[in-house]
Enzyme design. Structure first.
Site, PDB file in Angstrom:
ATOM      1  N   GLU A  78      38.656  42.391  47.907  1.00  0.00           N
ATOM      2  CA  GLU A  78      40.018  41.898  47.875  1.00  0.00           C
ATOM      3  C   GLU A  78      40.913  42.878  47.111  1.00  0.00           C
ATOM      4  OE1 GLU A  78      41.543  37.387  47.496  1.00  0.00           O
ATOM      5  OE2 GLU A  78      40.693  38.178  45.634  1.00  0.00           O
ATOM      6  N   ASP A  95      31.633  40.839  42.557  1.00  0.00           N
ATOM      7  CA  ASP A  95      32.748  41.233  41.682  1.00  0.00           C
ATOM      8  C   ASP A  95      32.313  41.932  40.385  1.00  0.00           C
ATOM      9  OD1 ASP A  95      34.340  40.036  43.561  1.00  0.00           O
ATOM     10  OD2 ASP A  95      35.080  38.430  42.274  1.00  0.00           O
ATOM     11  N   GLU A 154      41.982  46.456  41.015  1.00  0.00           N
ATOM     12  CA  GLU A 154      40.969  46.158  40.003  1.00  0.00           C
ATOM     13  C   GLU A 154      39.780  47.104  40.142  1.00  0.00           C
ATOM     14  OE1 GLU A 154      41.107  41.613  38.604  1.00  0.00           O
ATOM     15  OE2 GLU A 154      40.770  41.824  40.760  1.00  0.00           O
TER      16      GLU A 154
END
Length: 687
Positions: free
Chosen positions: A496, A420, A500
């Protein structure tokens, strides 16, 4: 001036650390690669983690390396209403008949890698595999007169060769037909489920014959003598990406294009699309393209600080009223107390949004308070004075980790194992860009640290003296990012939240605007545009789409987690039934760029209709409702506005001010899907 030159010649590095949780890359990477930053989110990551024996999807084959052999499968698919995935079943396994270096313990070595390829060596077998993405052939270089073994989990019902012993046809009892080509004659024998060759040196190429189609066989024959050994992608200009391959042999090069490639292939490119030559994959049909280089051309998008269409003045009072309260709450909070790099990033980005909205509605009185809040909350992460956490530099793989993540792999959602990174850093980049805009003196002071954060995920260089790998998260073949880092998974890499990811590259482009850095604006804009196109291709599931199986398409309007080898309706934190979470994680944060990501108004209607029934479930969070109502506002401003005014809470990266800004900046949307050029005024007026 001397200080600036020194900053340019010696990029800023956060303090070094020796992580206790990262795997040792020397187990699989060639020693000459260990002195350079290494990929942590790449398409071949499974090959360098744990035992290196989990499969990776090197289109069009699932490929697995284990026990000094390499297996490939032309995967079948399993699908239901919740997920769809490709099944690994070793259709063919290639190895040396006898280990030529029996004392070699290493299963395989990554001897080189590039944007579009990885080269895998089997030290015990004299075999080198050029795994080039999109090649219909698996290509292997055999050295030192090595006898080959090819086995299958199926039965061989037919095995034949041409008269020159350079082409073999293998028919299996599962209905597959495989073609094997050699660069020089090779004597082979076969049994029920195995093929062996005499000692051989040269090139071996293997390809499945799609649908056992004779027309496709003639294509494979024609292009069998030209093989790629690596491939690179270059940003030739803004919104352009060019592929080129290093090839050997003779003749033209045959590769396969996925659906987004086909959409973006430039009309003036000197390639030939072989529309009838098709392979199946979880990413859609892969179509043959003949040509030594490709040019991909995207519609341009504009990177804007403020809304694309603007806010009508009659809406200013309502937004200003919410803005006053949200800024007062910033001051009363006394700062940010979470040590989490992800949640901290969301909160500073939320505050930065308030400053830009204040500019847009001409209410500048609150900007000094927001500026002070941002300086007090961002600076400690950049100068190392934040006690709860902070950024450090890992020299083993080459990149940022957090203090907490350097000792605990699960801390900060795995940031310390390179999970991430673009999500967390994207929020920091957004807040830094805004603060540098409204406080240029602060921006100049902390520019080295800001650029170090950006470079962790957006380094374009291939230089051995770089501190970071090339484009850590962004996949230049799939044209979107991967979130998962150095964690092994049978599904490959995954991501996911596309929104973002878009935020990361959008925020980097804004930082370029703040610092007057045109190349950064161009690179951020281009990556954001690609991420948007990929999200609309593979995450957004429209009614009647043919990308996925009928049962999955019927029950889903958006993918939860997209893996290299799987599509999942669930999320890391929510089951498939929590549709409001699935919508929200593909929308947040709400920004001007969100309008481009959700430019297909017809799809937005489908998405909202699909999600709304989930609000009947007990315990639905107010924050998730806000994102659903934001989408509803794209085609029903008044209805959405009424619902937003009744919300009692907001996502920690969102606010009432931001939602009101979004609704009041909606124009009269038309049905249909708009081309990206609509969001670039220069293209609109000067097409």
């Amino acid at each position: 001036m001397a200080q600036n030159q020194n900053q340019l010649s010696s990029p800023f590095l956060f303090p070094r650390t020796n992580s206790s949780v990262l795997p040792n890359p020397s187990l699989f990477f060639s020693p000459d690669l260990l002195s350079t930053p290494l990929p942590t989110n790449s398409f071949f990551q499974n090959f360098v983690l744990q035992n290196g024996d989990q499969p990776e999807f090197i289109h069009p084959y699932l490929i697995k390396s284990s026990s000094s052999s390499l297996s490939l499968t032309y995967a079948s698919h399993f699908s239901n209403s919740v997920f769809t995935h490709q099944i690994f079943n070793a259709d063919l396994t290639i190895s040396a008949s006898d280990k030529t270096h029996a004392d070699t313990q290493r299963r395989h070595i990554v001897s080189s890698f590039s944007d579009l390829s990885v080269t895998l060596d089997l030290p015990s077998s004299n075999l080198r595999f050029f795994l080039v993405r999109g090649s219909p052939f698996l290509t292997c270089a055999v050295s030192a007169h090595t006898a080959l073994s090819i086995t299958t989990v199926h039965g061989i019902i037919s095995f034949s060769s041409n008269s020159s012993l350079t082409k073999y046809t293998i028919k299996l009892n599962n209905g597959q037909t495989w073609l094997l080509y050699t660069s020089s004659p090779s004597n082979t024998t076969h049994h029920n489920s195995s093929i062996t060759s005499d000692a051989y040196s040269g090139i071996v190429r293997i390809a499945i014959l799609p649908d056992s189609n004779p027309k496709c066989e003639s294509i494979l024959d024609r292009f069998s003598s030209c093989y790629p050994i690596s491939g690179n992608a270059e940003f030739s200009k803004p919104f352009r990406l060019e592929y080129s391959w290093d090839k050997k042999g003779w003749g033209d090069l045959l590769m396969l294009a996925h659906p987004l490639h086909l959409q973006l292939l430039s009309a003036d490119d000197e390639v030939t699309v072989l529309d009838y030559f098709r392979y199946k994959s979880i990413d859609g049909e892969l179509v043959g393209v003949a040509g030594d280089s490709w040019k991909l051309k995207l519609d341009p998008i504009s990177i804007t600080w403020h809304s694309i269409k603007g806010v009508k003045e009659e809406a200013f009072p309502e937004i200003v009223s919410a803005l006053r309260r949200d800024v007062e709450n910033l001051n009363s909070s006394g700062g940010i107390w979470t040590p989490s790099s992800y949640y901290y990033g969301k909160l500073i980005a939320r505050a930065a949004r308030l400053a830009l909205i204040a500019e847009e509605v001409s209410f500048l009185d609150v900007i000094p308070a927001i500026r002070n809040f941002l300086k007090n909350t961002i600076t400690p992460w950049l100068d190392g004075s934040f006690g709860g956490n902070g950024f450090l530099y890992d020299g083993m793989w080459g990149g940022l980790v957090t203090k907490q993540g350097s000792t605990e792999s699960g801390a900060d959602f795995g940031f310390g194992v390179y999970n991430d990174h673009h999500f967390h850093l994207g929020y920091f980049l957004y807040a830094i860009a805004v603060l540098a805009k409204i406080d240029p003196a602060w921006g100049r002071k902390y520019r080295p640290q800001a650029y170090s954060l950006m470079a962790d995920v957006m380094n374009l260089g291939r230089n051995s003296n770089s501190n970071y790998p090339r484009l850590r998260c962004f996949d230049l073949w799939k044209l979107h990012s991967w979130a998962s880092g150095v964690t092994e998974s049978s599904g490959g890499r995954n991501q996911e939240s596309t929104s973002e990811a878009v935020n990361t590259y959008y925020s980097a482009a804004l930082m370029g605007l703040a610092y007057g850095d045109a190349p950064l604006v161009a690179t951020g804009s281009t990556l954001a545009a690609m991420e948007i196109e990929a999200a609309q291709t593979w995450w957004h599931v429209r009614e009647g789409d043919k990308m996925y199986a009928e049962d999955f398409t019927r029950e889903n309007r958006v993918v939860g987690i997209l893996w290299a080898n799987k599509r999942d309706g669930g999320l890391w934190f929510a089951p498939p039934e929590w549709r409001e979470c699935r919508l929200g994680i593909q929308v947040l944060p709400v920004l001007p760029i969100t309008e481009v990501l959700f430019s297909d108004v017809g799809f937005v209607r489908e998405l909202v209709k699909w999600t709304l029934p989930a609000l009947g479930r007990e315990g639905v969070g107010e924050g998730w409702k806000g994102f659903l109502y934001a989408m509803e506002g794209i085609y029903d401003k008044e209805g959405a506005l009424e619902k937003i005014r009744k919300l009692s809470g907001y996502d920690d990266g969102n606010s009432l001010t931001n939602l009101l800004w979004w609704i009041h900046s909606r124009g009269d949307e038309e049905e249909g899907r708009f081309e990206g050029g609509k969001y670039c005024l220069f293209s609109h007026y000067c097409h």
